[in-house]
Design a protein around this motif. Structure first.
Motif, PDB file in Angstrom:
ATOM      1  N   THR A  87      40.913  37.704  37.628  1.00 30.78           N
ATOM      2  CA  THR A  87      39.664  37.014  37.305  1.00 30.78           C
ATOM      3  C   THR A  87      38.492  37.988  37.287  1.00 30.78           C
ATOM      4  OG1 THR A  87      40.521  34.974  38.264  1.00 30.78           O
ATOM      5  CG2 THR A  87      38.133  35.119  37.973  1.00 30.78           C
ATOM      6  N   LYS A 105      36.295  39.043  33.973  1.00 33.60           N
ATOM      7  CA  LYS A 105      34.841  38.895  33.956  1.00 33.60           C
ATOM      8  C   LYS A 105      34.163  40.227  33.617  1.00 33.60           C
ATOM      9  CE  LYS A 105      30.985  37.301  36.792  1.00 33.60           C
ATOM     10  NZ  LYS A 105      30.558  36.868  38.119  1.00 33.60           N
ATOM     11  N   ARG A 163      42.099  36.400  30.565  1.00 32.14           N
ATOM     12  CA  ARG A 163      42.962  36.600  31.734  1.00 32.14           C
ATOM     13  C   ARG A 163      44.383  36.966  31.292  1.00 32.14           C
ATOM     14  NH1 ARG A 163      42.393  34.611  36.721  1.00 32.14           N
ATOM     15  NH2 ARG A 163      44.427  33.616  36.607  1.00 32.14           N
TER      16      ARG A 163
END
Length: 156
Positions: A44, A48, A54
């Protein structure tokens, strides 16, 4: 501002090296980010940071773990990934892989082409073969030096 520029350049260069070694740009980006991280990161967090999905991060991490660039530790359901600096090891493998996967097979193809070629093409193919044989000698020398160096480090 300079630190951000250096970070971006670091990531770009690692990405370029990894692509040259047959990995994806995503592999390079993920590996570079993990190298720069002072703590293990999750999928994660990497998604980001990179803006990538993902699933693409997961695919890259699986490859990087399999190739010993990254280690994975699990806490409950969460996986934490840490980079292992492995440039030297991977670089030293390159001459052998290039020799076995590319140069020698190419030499065999060129030899076969020489046998079948007309007189106009033969000198060109022989020049290519000569160049490949020189490359083979250089790669074999690099491999021999690396093996001797590795032996010294192990026994030293």
């Amino acid at each position: 501002m300079k630190a951000k520029t250096e970070r971006r350049k670091f990531i770009e260069i690692v990405e370029r090296i990894m692509v040259r070694w047959g990995y994806t740009a995503t592999d390079g980006k993920v590996y570079a980010l993990l190298l720069l991280s002072n703590r293990p990161m999750t999928i994660t967090e990497l998604a980001k940071e990179t803006g990538l999905s993902r699933s693409s991060i997961s695919v890259s991490l699986n490859r990087l773990v399999r190739e010993y660039f990254v280690t994975c530790r699990r806490e409950g359901k969460t996986k934490y990934f840490t980079a292992v600096p492995a440039f030297l090891e991977k670089f030293l493998r390159q001459p052998k892989e290039i020799l076995e996967r590319e140069v020698r097979p190419l030499e065999e193809i060129v030899k076969s082409m020489i046998e079948k070629s007309d007189d106009d093409m033969k000198p060109r193919l022989e020049a290519i073969l000569d160049d490949l044989k020189k490359l083979e000698c250089v790669l074999e020398l690099i491999i021999r030096v690396e093996e001797e160096e590795s032996e010294c480090l192990t026994n030293g």
